[in-house]
Design an enzyme around this catalytic site. Structure first.
Site, PDB file in Angstrom:
ATOM      1  N   GLU A 168       4.749  -7.309   4.286  1.00 47.96           N
ATOM      2  CA  GLU A 168       3.457  -7.215   4.967  1.00 47.96           C
ATOM      3  C   GLU A 168       3.405  -8.042   6.238  1.00 47.96           C
ATOM      4  O   GLU A 168       4.010  -9.098   6.355  1.00 47.96           O
ATOM      5  CB  GLU A 168       2.309  -7.580   4.019  1.00 47.96           C
ATOM      6  CG  GLU A 168       2.411  -8.900   3.346  1.00 47.96           C
ATOM      7  CD  GLU A 168       1.387  -9.055   2.219  1.00 47.96           C
ATOM      8  OE1 GLU A 168       0.883  -8.047   1.695  1.00 47.96           O
ATOM      9  OE2 GLU A 168       1.102 -10.198   1.880  1.00 47.96           O
ATOM     10  N   GLY A 224       0.812  -1.227   0.000  1.00 50.65           N
ATOM     11  CA  GLY A 224       0.000   0.000   0.000  1.00 50.65           C
ATOM     12  C   GLY A 224       0.832   1.257   0.000  1.00 50.65           C
ATOM     13  O   GLY A 224       0.284   2.363   0.085  1.00 50.65           O
ATOM     14  N   ASN A 228      -4.326  -2.662   1.341  1.00 44.83           N
ATOM     15  CA  ASN A 228      -4.345  -1.973   0.051  1.00 44.83           C
ATOM     16  C   ASN A 228      -5.497  -2.505  -0.783  1.00 44.83           C
ATOM     17  O   ASN A 228      -5.670  -3.714  -0.906  1.00 44.83           O
ATOM     18  CB  ASN A 228      -2.999  -2.247  -0.651  1.00 44.83           C
ATOM     19  CG  ASN A 228      -2.888  -1.524  -1.988  1.00 44.83           C
ATOM     20  OD1 ASN A 228      -3.806  -0.816  -2.398  1.00 44.83           O
ATOM     21  ND2 ASN A 228      -1.762  -1.699  -2.637  1.00 44.83           N
ATOM     22  N   SER A 240      -3.951  -4.427  -4.018  1.00 40.84           N
ATOM     23  CA  SER A 240      -2.663  -4.979  -3.611  1.00 40.84           C
ATOM     24  C   SER A 240      -2.175  -6.001  -4.638  1.00 40.84           C
ATOM     25  O   SER A 240      -2.924  -6.867  -5.089  1.00 40.84           O
ATOM     26  CB  SER A 240      -2.834  -5.643  -2.248  1.00 40.84           C
ATOM     27  OG  SER A 240      -1.589  -6.115  -1.824  1.00 40.84           O
ATOM     28  N   SER A 241      -0.892  -5.859  -4.996  1.00 40.19           N
ATOM     29  CA  SER A 241      -0.330  -6.823  -5.951  1.00 40.19           C
ATOM     30  C   SER A 241      -0.117  -8.119  -5.187  1.00 40.19           C
ATOM     31  O   SER A 241       0.563  -8.143  -4.173  1.00 40.19           O
ATOM     32  CB  SER A 241       1.017  -6.320  -6.469  1.00 40.19           C
ATOM     33  OG  SER A 241       0.917  -4.970  -6.835  1.00 40.19           O
ATOM     34  N   THR A 251       3.202  -0.060  -7.018  1.00 37.58           N
ATOM     35  CA  THR A 251       2.640  -0.326  -8.339  1.00 37.58           C
ATOM     36  C   THR A 251       2.379   0.983  -9.068  1.00 37.58           C
ATOM     37  O   THR A 251       2.669   1.121 -10.259  1.00 37.58           O
ATOM     38  CB  THR A 251       1.348  -1.144  -8.186  1.00 37.58           C
ATOM     39  OG1 THR A 251       1.678  -2.301  -7.426  1.00 37.58           O
ATOM     40  CG2 THR A 251       0.775  -1.537  -9.507  1.00 37.58           C
TER      41      THR A 251
HETATM   42  N1  LIG Z   1       1.436   8.691  -6.524  1.00 38.27           N
HETATM   43  C1  LIG Z   1       0.210   8.420  -6.122  1.00 38.27           C
HETATM   44  N2  LIG Z   1      -0.767   9.312  -6.298  1.00 38.27           N
HETATM   45  C2  LIG Z   1      -2.012   9.039  -5.893  1.00 38.27           C
HETATM   46  N3  LIG Z   1      -2.385   7.922  -5.295  1.00 38.27           N
HETATM   47  C3  LIG Z   1      -1.460   6.975  -5.076  1.00 38.27           C
HETATM   48  C4  LIG Z   1      -0.121   7.181  -5.495  1.00 38.27           C
HETATM   49  N4  LIG Z   1       0.562   6.096  -5.159  1.00 38.27           N
HETATM   50  C5  LIG Z   1      -0.316   5.243  -4.569  1.00 38.27           C
HETATM   51  N5  LIG Z   1      -1.521   5.772  -4.524  1.00 38.27           N
HETATM   52  C6  LIG Z   1      -2.732   5.161  -3.948  1.00 38.27           C
HETATM   53  O1  LIG Z   1      -2.374   4.144  -3.085  1.00 38.27           O
HETATM   54  C7  LIG Z   1      -2.932   2.892  -3.456  1.00 38.27           C
HETATM   55  C8  LIG Z   1      -1.952   1.788  -3.223  1.00 38.27           C
HETATM   56  O2  LIG Z   1      -0.858   1.916  -4.078  1.00 38.27           O
HETATM   57  P1  LIG Z   1      -0.148   0.685  -4.746  1.00 38.27           P
HETATM   58  O3  LIG Z   1      -1.122  -0.287  -5.237  1.00 38.27           O
HETATM   59  O4  LIG Z   1       0.830   1.222  -5.700  1.00 38.27           O
HETATM   60  O5  LIG Z   1       0.608   0.064  -3.513  1.00 38.27           O
HETATM   61  P2  LIG Z   1       1.692  -1.050  -3.541  1.00 38.27           P
HETATM   62  O6  LIG Z   1       2.883  -0.512  -2.883  1.00 38.27           O
HETATM   63  O7  LIG Z   1       1.840  -1.589  -4.902  1.00 38.27           O
HETATM   64  O8  LIG Z   1       1.048  -2.126  -2.617  1.00 38.27           O
HETATM   65  P3  LIG Z   1       1.134  -3.703  -2.691  1.00 38.27           P
HETATM   66  O9  LIG Z   1       2.447  -4.092  -2.184  1.00 38.27           O
HETATM   67  O10 LIG Z   1       0.038  -4.159  -1.809  1.00 38.27           O
HETATM   68  O11 LIG Z   1       0.918  -4.052  -4.095  1.00 38.27           O
HETATM   69  C9  LIG Z   1      -3.248   3.053  -4.931  1.00 38.27           C
HETATM   70  O12 LIG Z   1      -4.331   2.235  -5.266  1.00 38.27           O
HETATM   71  C10 LIG Z   1      -3.580   4.516  -5.006  1.00 38.27           C
HETATM   72  O13 LIG Z   1      -4.905   4.712  -4.622  1.00 38.27           O
HETATM   73 MG   LIG Z   2       1.412  -3.241  -5.830  1.00 39.84          MG
END
Ligand SMILES: Nc1ncnc2c1ncn2[C@@H]1O[C@H](COP(=O)(O)OP(=O)(O)OP(=O)(O)O)[C@@H](O)[C@H]1O
Ligand SMILES: [Mg+2]
Length: 1107
Positions: A392, A111, A160, A163-164, A115
């Site tokens: 996580e 989160g 998240n 979440s990936s 991604t």
């Molecule tokens: N730069 C950004 N601008 C706006 N919103 C963001 C940004 N980065 C992340 N978010 C918000 O945060 C949420 C979670 O981000 P993301 O899916 O990239 O997390 P993650 O690090 O890939 O998590 P995971 O490890 O669970 O996959 C996104 O769905 C989005 O709503």
């Molecule tokens: Mg991700």
């Protein structure tokens, strides 16, 4: 941007400090404070040197616009405020220009925004790299692979919403120009257990919900699905709907993306059929059935569901049903089939669902790779983007979390190693003295997990492969034996555990102190998940299907390829792939994005200090800053440094013609910066203290202000001077033009005056000449006139003389003739008788008369009485004779003409003559009558049977019969009546019946009155006292008035030898009964043709309107 353009820097308009290395004082608190301050001002990116820290804003920010892309394009890393685009640009440019393969390592817990960051990097690179139809298609395919993989590999977790649940490493390949050629995606361990069970508050993979929400009714019917989420056991009953996620819309996006990436329609359909089958598998229920041998056996409760799955997968129902009921074990060439009990059946079902989905996902990745792989074999430059599931810690952490966190450990290790190594190398390379900095190295944890002999993964594998009873508990026991002494391992039974009596650590758990915190893992399921067992019967059943995609997913089901060898365990597979990945990453130039999660609520604007502090700690960010600052807080290549500060030194400003390093040396010396504050590297200047940098910045700011004023001053001066010169030039031009104008005017005036004088002189000369010419002409003319007069006089004199001469000659001749006559007469008198002259005279006359008559006889005109011609008189003395003869001849020829007439024609002519005497030049109607022959009987009474009776009643011969209008005496209206005239009477009869109305003797008529006009009205006056006159005089109108009256006149004359009076007047009196009525003719417009309109005005007056 060209070098000469205005340079900006991340130090401009800074909120907090853009690069944490410059923090002063540098402590964890100031570091955190700085992040918070920047986060509060929407500055989510902060640098630690060249590492980008990204704090998830949890809301869309307007900092990813195309304008931003342009802003960061081709700019130096420190030129603008921190941004992920700056990192992407740096990586892309060093790939393109320096031929260095790059990798973007994005780390952070679940989160934190990894991604999103990876997508931002990809979109930036897509935007700045080459363009063209083919290149654009490659870019589009690379970008569109994301929604497809996210739909199948991402899920909502408590941390998240997107979440990936798999690790993804994507290599984007470029040609030598930096145009994208294609890509290769590697995926790491999908969390497939989620397919069959999700923790509380979480969902299954997005695609299930997307399909049910966004699939059309037809599609769902075709896939034998119900739209209701609750209908499916595999979809968690709670949190099916997620705020902010529109599954239906996302489904459309996914379908569209699949199309762009190059999935055929039937491929997409097959994929969805497998997804549907997995969903439906979850609804298969088993019931126990006791068998004779006392064994429990399972039976499928509702075979309808199974039937539908088989239809979807092109499967024989019996085969699958059997696979759910039996398990065949082959050992030493022996096949033993055992029945499955209910629990085993459920296990088999779930294993099939998980495997089906997991293999489908792998197939998808391979299929996408097939589409996006580079088509050429030319040498490629590679940019790898790593977006792996984040570290996580859940309430209940299982095998998956263990694997995920292991992966994160490895990444952390590579980060630590590379940053430190690089930093260290740089100091050495630059020839700067380097003091070692202490930092936590997590290699020890990696060791604990992956060590080949006593690592946790190795223990697990050993346990799985070991013969005998194997369970999660035996595995934990083994761990307790092997890892108990490890400082980062804890369990209830570990000998060295400081928490031996810690009741918070249950018996079936072990705890690892990861770099990011302590995580307690439940051993339950470790062995199974590591074994990843799918009964061979099931894989064989799957292989037997007609569905080509499903068949390809289970190659081991092919009996021909059957092997007794155990497949590698999940753990060892993962360890191997992580090792390959790490090896791969080490060959590339790393770029770090360290994502930080600001709060656990997934909410914008909340910055939980404790949470962030924790992440700062485990991510080793402080160590990172310390390392960066260990020797020198700031380093910069000489060129940009000189470019930035050269205005501070008079020698380097505005142009420095020697080397950049010398320039910087001169600059720093002149600024009197103590030498211990900086060091000269080979290519960079190293500044020890941020304060020095800020001082430089301050001075630069002041200097810039001064320079700005100076520029302004010079510019103003230049502008005024330019303006002045322009005005001066204009003034000269204007005065030149004015002078020219006046001179021109003067010249024109002079020219005009000259011309006038010239014309006057010319006129005067011309007039003088004219006068002379005229005088000469007059002289010539007068000579001519005089000559003419003179000649005239001469001529007249001559004429007079000639006339005189002629008269004299004539007189002489006359006198001579008389004299001769006298002489002759005197001589011959005696020879003539006295009357001889008279005889000669008579003879001559006779002769002349004779000739006259003979000539006249030959020239007599024609005999027509109308002929007017007569020969010309020859001698004057015959004038009277000639006229007389003409009259006689005319009378004679008239008589001749008359002699040819019959009696009737004669009468007619007499009548015409009579009419002419009566009316000619008196009544206007007369002229019309001249042409008309007087026919008399117009009605042919004797022949017309209609008038037989009337004919009988009239005894005498009818001289005239015609229809006339009898005017009513009372009102002046006309009635048609037959008008008959005999020798003694005139009769008026009815026109239709022929009945006689009046019979009047002509003797009773005294006179007739008519007007002078062209009308046909006439009055017949009767003798007073006669029987006929009882009613009074008659008034008639007739076009044949002239004929009627003429005939009447002649009849009365022949009868009485008296002429009756024919009064022609425009006003006359008539006697009606006792009244004398005046008939008055007036001119006016005629209503009924030529007929007169009569109107009795009163007792005395009857008005007749005539044309
Ligand atoms: N730069 C950004 N601008 C706006 N919103 C963001 C940004 N980065 C992340 N978010 C918000 O945060 C949420 C979670 O981000 P993301 O899916 O990239 O997390 P993650 O690090 O890939 O998590 P995971 O490890 O669970 O996959 C996104 O769905 C989005 O709503
Ligand atoms: Mg991700």
């Amino acid at each position: 941007m060209a070098k000469s353009e205005v340079k900006t820097s991340l130090l401009d308009n800074m909120i907090g400090v853009g690069d944490s290395v410059l923090l002063e004082p540098l402590t964890e608190d100031t570091f955190l404070e700085n992040l918070k301050k920047r986060f509060d001002h929407c500055e989510i990116y902060t640098y630690i040197g060249d590492v980008v820290i990204s704090v998830n804003p949890y809301r869309p920010l307007p900092i990813y616009t195309p304008a931003k892309v342009e802003e960061y394009r081709n700019r130096n890393f420190y030129e603008l405020s921190p941004h992920i685009y700056a990192l992407a640009d740096e990586a892309y440019r060093s790939l393109r220009d320096q031929d260095k393969d790059q990798c973007i390592l994005i780390t952070g817990e679940s989160g934190a925004g990894k991604t999103e960051a990876s997508k931002l990097v990809m979109s930036y690179v897509a935007a700045v790299c080459g363009k063209g139809t083919e290149v654009n298609q490659v870019k589009e395919q690379l970008l569109q692979s994301n929604p497809v993989l996210e739909a199948f590999g991402n899920a909502k977790t408590v941390r998240n919403d997107n979440s990936s649940r798999f690790g993804k490493y994507m290599d984007i390949e470029f040609d030598f120009k930096g145009d994208p050629l294609g890509g290769v995606i590697s995926n790491y361990l999908l969390e497939k257990s989620r397919v069959v069970k999700q923790p509380r508050g979480e969902r299954n993979f997005h695609i299930f919900y997307q399909l049910l929400s966004g699939g059309s009714d037809d599609l769902l019917k075709q896939l034998k699905l119900e739209r209701d989420f609750n209908h499916y056991n595999y979809l968690g009953q709670e949190s099916a709907e997620v705020n902010g996620i529109d599954d239906a819309a996302n489904f459309r996006t996914v379908k569209n993306a699949m199309q762009i990436v190059g999935f055929m329609d039937d491929e997409a359909e097959s994929v969805l059929a497998v997804v549907a089958a997995v969903l439906k598998l979850g609804n298969i229920e088993f019931k126990p059935e006791s068998r004779v041998n006392g064994m429990d056996e399972s039976r499928i409760q509702d075979k309808n569901g199974l039937k539908e799955i088989c239809e979807l997968l092109g499967q024989d129902q019996a085969v699958l049903e059997r696979a759910f009921s039996f398990r065949t074990v082959e050992a030493k060439q022996e096949k033993v089939s055992t029945t499955l009990n209910v629990a085993q059946a459920y296990y088999a079902r779930d294993a099939l669902a998980k495997n089906l989905y997991n293999r489908l996902f792998t197939w998808l990745v391979n299929r996408i790779n097939g589409s996006i792989k580079a088509q050429t074999k030319v040498r490629k430059k590679v940019m790898g983007v790593l977006d792996i599931y984040g570290f996580e810690i859940f309430e209940n952490n299982s095998f998956e979390q263990f694997i995920i966190n292991y992966c994160n450990e490895k990444l952390q290790q590579i980060f630590i190693e590379l940053t430190l190594k690089e930093e260290q190398e740089e100091y050495i390379k630059e020839g700067i003295e380097w003091t070692h900095i202490e930092y936590f190295n997590n290699a020890i944890i990696c060791e604990l997990i992956e060590n080949n002999t006593n690592g946790i993964l190795a223990m697990l594998d050993e346990e799985c492969l070991r013969p005998g009873t194997v369970s999660d508990e035996t595995f934990l026991e083994k761990l307790n034996q092997v890892c108990a002494v490890h400082e980062r391992f804890e369990s209830r039974m570990s000998k060295s555990s400081r928490f031996l009596n810690d009741t918070s650590l249950p018996h079936n758990c072990f705890r690892i102190q990861h770099y990011a915190g302590k995580v307690m893992y439940h051993v339950a399921g470790f062995v199974d998940k590591n074994n990843d067992l799918l009964y061979r019967d099931l894989s064989q059943a799957m292989w037997k299907t007609n569905h080509s995609l499903v068949k390809s997913l289970f190659p081991e089901g092919n009996p021909a390829k059957m092997s007794l060898k155990r497949p590698p365990t999940a753990g060892s597979q993962f360890r191997a792939s992580v090792a390959t990945l790490m090896k791969n990453l080490l060959t590339k130039n790393p770029n770090y994005i360290r994502c930080i999660k600001p709060n656990d609520q997934k909410a914008p604007l909340i910055f939980s200090e404790a949470l962030v502090r924790h992440q700062i700690n485990y991510l080793g960010l402080m160590e990172n800053v310390y390392v960066r600052r260990a020797g020198y807080a700031f380093k910069q290549p000489y060129d940009p440094c000189l470019e930035r500060y050269k205005m501070l030194c008079s020698q380097t400003w505005p142009h420095w013609r020697h080397g950049a390093r010398d320039g910087v040396e001169v600059l720093l010396t002149e600024l009197r910066i103590p030498s211990e504050e900086f060091s000269y590297g080979r290519s960079k200047i190293f500044i020890r203290n941020p304060r020095t940098l800020f001082k430089l910045e301050d001075q630069r700011k002041h200097r810039l202000e001064y320079l700005a004023t100076l520029i302004q001053k010079i510019y103003r001066g230049w502008k005024c001077r330019t303006n002045f010169l322009l005005m001066k030039k204009s003034q000269i031009i204007i005065s030149a033009w004015t002078k020219r104008y006046f001179q021109q005017k003067k010249y024109l005036r002079l020219k005009m005056v000259t011309l006038r004088i010239q014309s006057y002189i010319r006129g005067w000369k011309a007039r003088k000449l004219l006068r002379e010419l005229k005088h000469q002409k007059r002289c010539v003319e007068s000579v001519t006139t005089i000559a003419a007069y003179w000649r005239g006089t001469q001529a007249r004199r001559e004429l007079k003389r000639l006339k005189e001469e002629a008269r004299r000659k004539h007189a002489v001749a006359v006198i001579w003739a008389y004299w001769l006559g006298l002489k002759v007469r005197r001589e011959y008198r005696k020879f003539f008788r006295a009357n001889a002259g008279r005889k000669i005279y008579e003879f001559t006359i006779q002769r002349i008369m004779q000739k006259y008559f003979l000539d006249l006889r030959n020239k007599l005109p024609p005999l027509s009485p109308t002929e007017r011609s007569w020969p010309v008189r020859p001698y004057l003395f015959l004038d009277g004779t000639h006229t007389q003869l003409r009259r006689i001849f005319h009378l004679w020829r008239c008589k001749k003409y008359r002699d040819q007439f019959t009696d009737q024609k004669r009468t007619t002519y007499e009548e015409k003559l009579e009419a002419s005497e009566l009316f000619k030049d008196k009544k206007a109607l007369y002229t019309n009558s001249v042409q008309q022959p007087f026919q008399g009987d117009y009605l042919e009474i004797s022949k017309n049977p209609k008038y037989q009776k009337l004919n009988g009643a009239v005894e005498e011969k009818i001289l005239l019969a015609d229809v006339v209008n009898k005017i009513n005496r009372a009102n002046g209206k006309g009635t048609p009546r037959i008008f008959l005239l005999t020798k003694s009477n005139f009769i008026i009869a009815d026109q239709k019946s022929g009945q006689i109305k009046s019979n009047i003797p002509v003797m009773d008529i005294t006179s007739v009155s008519v007007s002078k006009q062209t009308d046909g009205l006439f009055a017949v006056h009767l003798k007073e006292g006669s029987t006929a006159a009882s009613k009074g005089d008659f008034l008639f109108t007739s076009d044949r008035l002239i004929e009627i009256i003429t005939k009447l006149y002649r009849i009365i004359f022949s009868k009485t030898n008296q002429k009756i009076a024919v009064e022609i007047n425009n006003e006359f009196l008539v006697q009606f009964n006792q009244d004398k009525v005046c008939v008055k003719f007036i001119q006016g417009a005629q209503k009924n043709g030529n007929l007169p309109a009569c109107k009795r005005k009163n007792n005395r007056l009857l008005e007749v309107t005539v044309p």
